[in-house]
Structures are given as structure tokens and as C-alpha cells.
Scaffold this motif. Structure first.
Motif, PDB file in Angstrom:
ATOM      1  N   LEU A 105       0.798  -1.114  -0.335  1.00  0.00           N
ATOM      2  CA  LEU A 105       0.864  -0.028  -0.276  1.00  0.00           C
ATOM      3  C   LEU A 105       0.524   1.063   0.069  1.00  0.00           C
ATOM      4  O   LEU A 105       0.515   2.203  -0.865  1.00  0.00           O
ATOM      5  N   ILE A 106       1.952   1.795   1.250  1.00  0.00           N
ATOM      6  CA  ILE A 106       2.489   2.359   1.004  1.00  0.00           C
ATOM      7  C   ILE A 106       3.659   2.708  -0.168  1.00  0.00           C
ATOM      8  O   ILE A 106       3.625   3.853  -0.651  1.00  0.00           O
ATOM      9  N   ASP A 107       4.345   1.855  -0.230  1.00  0.00           N
ATOM     10  CA  ASP A 107       5.060   1.823  -1.845  1.00  0.00           C
ATOM     11  C   ASP A 107       4.437   1.280  -3.013  1.00  0.00           C
ATOM     12  O   ASP A 107       5.016   2.346  -3.794  1.00  0.00           O
ATOM     13  N   SER A 108       3.398   2.247  -3.424  1.00  0.00           N
ATOM     14  CA  SER A 108       2.110   2.458  -4.783  1.00  0.00           C
ATOM     15  C   SER A 108       1.828   3.268  -4.443  1.00  0.00           C
ATOM     16  O   SER A 108       1.759   4.070  -5.910  1.00  0.00           O
ATOM     17  N   CYS A 109       2.461   4.675  -3.618  1.00  0.00           N
ATOM     18  CA  CYS A 109       2.560   6.365  -3.518  1.00  0.00           C
ATOM     19  C   CYS A 109       3.445   6.324  -3.861  1.00  0.00           C
ATOM     20  O   CYS A 109       4.772   6.002  -3.613  1.00  0.00           O
ATOM     21  N   ASP A 110       3.246   7.599  -4.946  1.00  0.00           N
ATOM     22  CA  ASP A 110       5.072   8.324  -4.958  1.00  0.00           C
ATOM     23  C   ASP A 110       5.267   8.995  -4.264  1.00  0.00           C
ATOM     24  O   ASP A 110       6.615   8.704  -4.682  1.00  0.00           O
ATOM     25  N   ASP A 111       4.968   9.716  -2.871  1.00  0.00           N
ATOM     26  CA  ASP A 111       5.210  10.690  -2.502  1.00  0.00           C
ATOM     27  C   ASP A 111       6.230   9.268  -0.932  1.00  0.00           C
ATOM     28  O   ASP A 111       6.642  10.275   0.023  1.00  0.00           O
ATOM     29  N   LEU A 112       5.308   8.164  -0.976  1.00  0.00           N
ATOM     30  CA  LEU A 112       6.249   7.650  -0.274  1.00  0.00           C
ATOM     31  C   LEU A 112       6.654   6.124   0.232  1.00  0.00           C
ATOM     32  O   LEU A 112       6.709   5.547  -1.384  1.00  0.00           O
ATOM     33  N   GLU A 113       7.529   5.720   0.922  1.00  0.00           N
ATOM     34  CA  GLU A 113       8.605   4.447   0.570  1.00  0.00           C
ATOM     35  C   GLU A 113       8.762   3.776   1.937  1.00  0.00           C
ATOM     36  O   GLU A 113       8.892   4.604   2.449  1.00  0.00           O
ATOM     37  N   VAL A 114       9.089   2.522   2.664  1.00  0.00           N
ATOM     38  CA  VAL A 114       8.637   2.071   3.184  1.00  0.00           C
ATOM     39  C   VAL A 114      10.660   1.489   2.642  1.00  0.00           C
ATOM     40  O   VAL A 114      11.728   0.808   1.742  1.00  0.00           O
ATOM     41  N   VAL A 115      10.865   1.990   3.686  1.00  0.00           N
ATOM     42  CA  VAL A 115      12.575   1.822   3.865  1.00  0.00           C
ATOM     43  C   VAL A 115      12.395  -0.107   5.187  1.00  0.00           C
ATOM     44  O   VAL A 115      13.987  -0.049   4.307  1.00  0.00           O
ATOM     45  N   ASP A 116      12.216  -0.336   5.745  1.00  0.00           N
ATOM     46  CA  ASP A 116      12.796  -1.302   6.193  1.00  0.00           C
ATOM     47  C   ASP A 116      11.684  -1.695   7.186  1.00  0.00           C
ATOM     48  O   ASP A 116      10.239  -1.140   7.062  1.00  0.00           O
ATOM     49  N   GLU A 117      11.333  -3.129   7.759  1.00  0.00           N
ATOM     50  CA  GLU A 117      10.531  -3.614   8.289  1.00  0.00           C
ATOM     51  C   GLU A 117      10.862  -4.690   9.278  1.00  0.00           C
ATOM     52  O   GLU A 117      12.346  -5.284   9.766  1.00  0.00           O
ATOM     53  N   ALA A 118       9.742  -4.410  11.174  1.00  0.00           N
ATOM     54  CA  ALA A 118      10.425  -4.891  12.351  1.00  0.00           C
ATOM     55  C   ALA A 118       9.588  -5.915  13.176  1.00  0.00           C
ATOM     56  O   ALA A 118       8.766  -5.382  12.455  1.00  0.00           O
ATOM     57  N   THR A 119      10.187  -6.760  13.337  1.00  0.00           N
ATOM     58  CA  THR A 119       8.892  -7.819  13.904  1.00  0.00           C
ATOM     59  C   THR A 119       8.772  -7.810  15.483  1.00  0.00           C
ATOM     60  O   THR A 119       7.824  -8.174  15.833  1.00  0.00           O
ATOM     61  N   ASN A 120       9.770  -7.159  15.612  1.00  0.00           N
ATOM     62  CA  ASN A 120       9.303  -5.934  17.135  1.00  0.00           C
ATOM     63  C   ASN A 120       9.286  -4.955  17.932  1.00  0.00           C
ATOM     64  O   ASN A 120      10.525  -4.506  16.161  1.00  0.00           O
ATOM     65  N   GLY A 121      10.567  -4.398  19.242  1.00  0.00           N
ATOM     66  CA  GLY A 121      10.088  -3.582  19.080  1.00  0.00           C
ATOM     67  C   GLY A 121      11.463  -2.937  19.136  1.00  0.00           C
ATOM     68  O   GLY A 121      12.094  -2.128  18.855  1.00  0.00           O
ATOM     69  N   GLN A 122      12.184  -3.617  19.737  1.00  0.00           N
ATOM     70  CA  GLN A 122      13.494  -3.809  19.522  1.00  0.00           C
ATOM     71  C   GLN A 122      14.631  -3.792  18.299  1.00  0.00           C
ATOM     72  O   GLN A 122      15.500  -2.997  18.031  1.00  0.00           O
ATOM     73  N   GLN A 123      13.588  -4.707  17.172  1.00  0.00           N
ATOM     74  CA  GLN A 123      13.724  -4.226  16.295  1.00  0.00           C
ATOM     75  C   GLN A 123      13.314  -2.461  15.498  1.00  0.00           C
ATOM     76  O   GLN A 123      14.630  -1.518  14.695  1.00  0.00           O
ATOM     77  N   ALA A 124      12.892  -2.252  15.653  1.00  0.00           N
ATOM     78  CA  ALA A 124      12.100  -1.270  15.494  1.00  0.00           C
ATOM     79  C   ALA A 124      13.196   0.036  16.133  1.00  0.00           C
ATOM     80  O   ALA A 124      13.112   1.495  14.919  1.00  0.00           O
ATOM     81  N   VAL A 125      13.707   0.013  16.826  1.00  0.00           N
ATOM     82  CA  VAL A 125      14.903   1.291  17.656  1.00  0.00           C
ATOM     83  C   VAL A 125      15.670   0.328  16.545  1.00  0.00           C
ATOM     84  O   VAL A 125      16.078   1.277  16.328  1.00  0.00           O
ATOM     85  N   ALA A 126      16.401  -1.064  16.431  1.00  0.00           N
ATOM     86  CA  ALA A 126      17.589  -0.893  15.875  1.00  0.00           C
ATOM     87  C   ALA A 126      17.198  -0.518  14.627  1.00  0.00           C
ATOM     88  O   ALA A 126      18.679   0.669  13.865  1.00  0.00           O
ATOM     89  N   LEU A 127      16.834  -0.761  13.773  1.00  0.00           N
ATOM     90  CA  LEU A 127      16.138  -0.202  12.638  1.00  0.00           C
ATOM     91  C   LEU A 127      16.382   1.077  12.070  1.00  0.00           C
ATOM     92  O   LEU A 127      16.939   2.333  11.439  1.00  0.00           O
ATOM     93  N   ALA A 128      15.543   2.452  13.169  1.00  0.00           N
ATOM     94  CA  ALA A 128      15.076   3.370  13.093  1.00  0.00           C
ATOM     95  C   ALA A 128      16.435   4.157  13.636  1.00  0.00           C
ATOM     96  O   ALA A 128      16.843   5.150  12.723  1.00  0.00           O
ATOM     97  N   ARG A 129      17.125   3.431  14.395  1.00  0.00           N
ATOM     98  CA  ARG A 129      18.689   4.260  14.074  1.00  0.00           C
ATOM     99  C   ARG A 129      19.286   3.826  13.243  1.00  0.00           C
ATOM    100  O   ARG A 129      20.134   4.729  12.508  1.00  0.00           O
ATOM    101  N   ILE A 130      19.376   3.343  12.476  1.00  0.00           N
ATOM    102  CA  ILE A 130      19.994   2.678  10.632  1.00  0.00           C
ATOM    103  C   ILE A 130      19.251   3.610   9.714  1.00  0.00           C
ATOM    104  O   ILE A 130      20.188   4.361   8.916  1.00  0.00           O
ATOM    105  N   HIS A 131      18.054   3.715   9.224  1.00  0.00           N
ATOM    106  CA  HIS A 131      17.465   4.426   8.323  1.00  0.00           C
ATOM    107  C   HIS A 131      16.911   5.502   8.917  1.00  0.00           C
ATOM    108  O   HIS A 131      16.827   6.096   7.560  1.00  0.00           O
ATOM    109  N   ARG A 132      16.914   6.870  10.504  1.00  0.00           N
ATOM    110  CA  ARG A 132      16.440   7.321  10.173  1.00  0.00           C
ATOM    111  C   ARG A 132      14.998   7.660   9.535  1.00  0.00           C
ATOM    112  O   ARG A 132      14.910   8.795   8.830  1.00  0.00           O
ATOM    113  N   PRO A 133      13.533   7.430   9.821  1.00  0.00           N
ATOM    114  CA  PRO A 133      12.596   6.929   8.972  1.00  0.00           C
ATOM    115  C   PRO A 133      11.821   8.397   9.439  1.00  0.00           C
ATOM    116  O   PRO A 133      12.348   8.944  10.440  1.00  0.00           O
ATOM    117  N   ASP A 134      11.080   8.363   8.522  1.00  0.00           N
ATOM    118  CA  ASP A 134       9.942   9.681   9.386  1.00  0.00           C
ATOM    119  C   ASP A 134       9.275  10.150   9.834  1.00  0.00           C
ATOM    120  O   ASP A 134       8.863  10.561  11.004  1.00  0.00           O
TER     121      ASP A 134
END
Length: 219
Positions: A21-50
Motif C-alpha cells: 500500500l505504502i510503496d504504491s504511492c509516489d510520495d511514500l516508501e518503506v525503508v524496512d520492516e521490524a517484527t518487534n520493538g527492539q528491532q524497530a529501535v535498531a532499524l530506526a537508528r540505521i534508517h532514520r525514517p520520517d
């Protein structure tokens, strides 16, 4: 500019659905996926998503703990958390907002509502689902802060700022507040910015959470 989104959810099917759904929009893109909160924090530090699309109920480190960890990091101060969950109780909503979440949306939201929500929080605005907003406003109006012992964080507000704060807390926009108080939208915006600074709130969502925390049930 493209809004970069990190998805954090323990259900693979939902993550895949959100990505498509998100990648179907020209102004949005998924940078990664996390399966739990710990991964979410780690991946946020790597990608610094909006925006981090954050589920609350996940194994191990849950979404609330991950929200707190991300919002506490100075290097992620521009990352916004949009909580997406089936549990729209007032305590979950209030706790998520206190921890720094900028938006709260139920998993029964439509695709259009989800995409609009991502864009809204990425722009720096607060967003609450109708159910979550009703819950908070009902609790807030049950005991307005003007009728309770004054919390420390309200003591530094001027009478006008307290008035504006109360209207922000019940979900009114700057334009609606301006109309109600016979002020210009620019003046209201200035008041809101000063209130956020005085109350150490990162956005309007946290102002709602602070109002919720100030409210106490009437005897």
C-alpha cells in the motif's frame, strides 16, 4: 520529497499489506520492516525514517517501549511515531502520546485514512483516530484542568495560553481556535508554539496527553 516509513508489526501478512500500500504511492516508501520493538529501535537508528508505523502489541519489547526509546534519542528527534493498533483504549492512547507518539490510528482504518495519517504526522501535525479522540476528549471534559488542582506544568502558562491549551486539548485546529477566540491563525500558532516550549512537548499530540494527565475524575 519522499516520506520514508519503517513498519513495525509482528504479523507478516500485515507488514506485507502495508508495504504494498505504502510503496504504491509516489510520495511514500518503506525503508524496512521490524517484527518487534527492539528491532524497530535498531532499524530506526540505521534508517532514520520520517515515520515509524508502530504496532503496540508485539513480543518482547512492545510498541510502547519502542516508542519511548525512539522518542528519547536526540538523533531521532525528526522521526515521528504513528501507532497503529486494535487496542484503542484511553490508557493506551494516553500512554503512547505521553511517550512521544504523534498519531494513533485503529487497524480498522481504510487504506486512504492510513496513507493520510502517515502524511499528517510526517508534516509535524498530530493525528488521533475518531475513536481515540472521543475517548480522550470524554475523559478530559469529565474533569477540565481549570477545575482541578493546577499541575506544575500549567503554572507557567498565561491565562490566554491556558485558554488556547484547553482548545488544543479537545482537538480544535488553529483555525477553529482563532474563530472561537477572535484571533488570527498566526497569533494562535504563536501561542501554541510557546505552550509547547513551556510544557516541553514535541507536538500537539503531547499537549493532548498532558491535558489528559491533568484531568482527574470529579468526586
Amino acid at each position: 520529497m519522499t516520506i520514508r516509513v519503517l513498519i513495525a508489526d509482528d504479523q507478516a501478512l500485515l507488514r506485507a499489506t502495508f508495504r504494498v500500500l505504502i510503496d504504491s504511492c509516489d510520495d511514500l516508501e518503506v525503508v524496512d520492516e521490524a517484527t518487534n520493538g527492539q528491532q524497530a529501535v535498531a532499524l530506526a537508528r540505521i534508517h532514520r525514517p520520517d515515520v515509524v508505523l508502530m504496532d503496540i502489541r508485539m513480543p518482547g519489547t512492545d510498541g510502547l517501549a519502542a516508542t519511548a526509546a525512539i522518542c528519547a534519542r536526540p538523533d531521532l528527534e525528526d522521526t515521528r511515531i504513528l501507532v497503529l493498533t486494535t487496542f484503542q483504549t484511553d490508557e493506551y492512547v494516553a500512554q503512547a502520546l505521553r511517550l512521544g507518539a504523534s498519531g494513533f490510528l485503529g487497524k480498522d482504518a481504510t487504506a486512504e485514512e492510513l496513507l493520510d495519517a502517515i502524511r499528517t504526522v510526517a508534516a509535524g501535525d498530530a493525528l488521533l483516530s475518531p475513536a481515540a479522540t472521543r475517548s480522550l476528549i470524554t475523559r478530559f471534559l469529565a474533569a477540565p484542568f481549570t477545575e482541578t488542582p493546577e499541575p506544575d506544568h500549567l503554572a507557567g502558562l498565561t491565562p490566554r495560553e491556558r485558554e488556547v491549551f484547553g482548545l488544543v486539548a479537545v482537538g480544535k485546529s488553529n483555525t477553529e481556535i482563532a474563530d472561537e477566540l477572535f484571533l488570527s491563525p498566526l497569533t494562535v500558532r504563536t501561542h501554541v508554539q510557546r505552550i509547547k516550549t513551556k510544557m516541553n512537548a514535541r507536538d500537539r499530540a503531547q499537549l493532548v496527553a498532558l491535558a489528559y494527565g491533568a484531568a482527574r475524575p470529579r468526586p
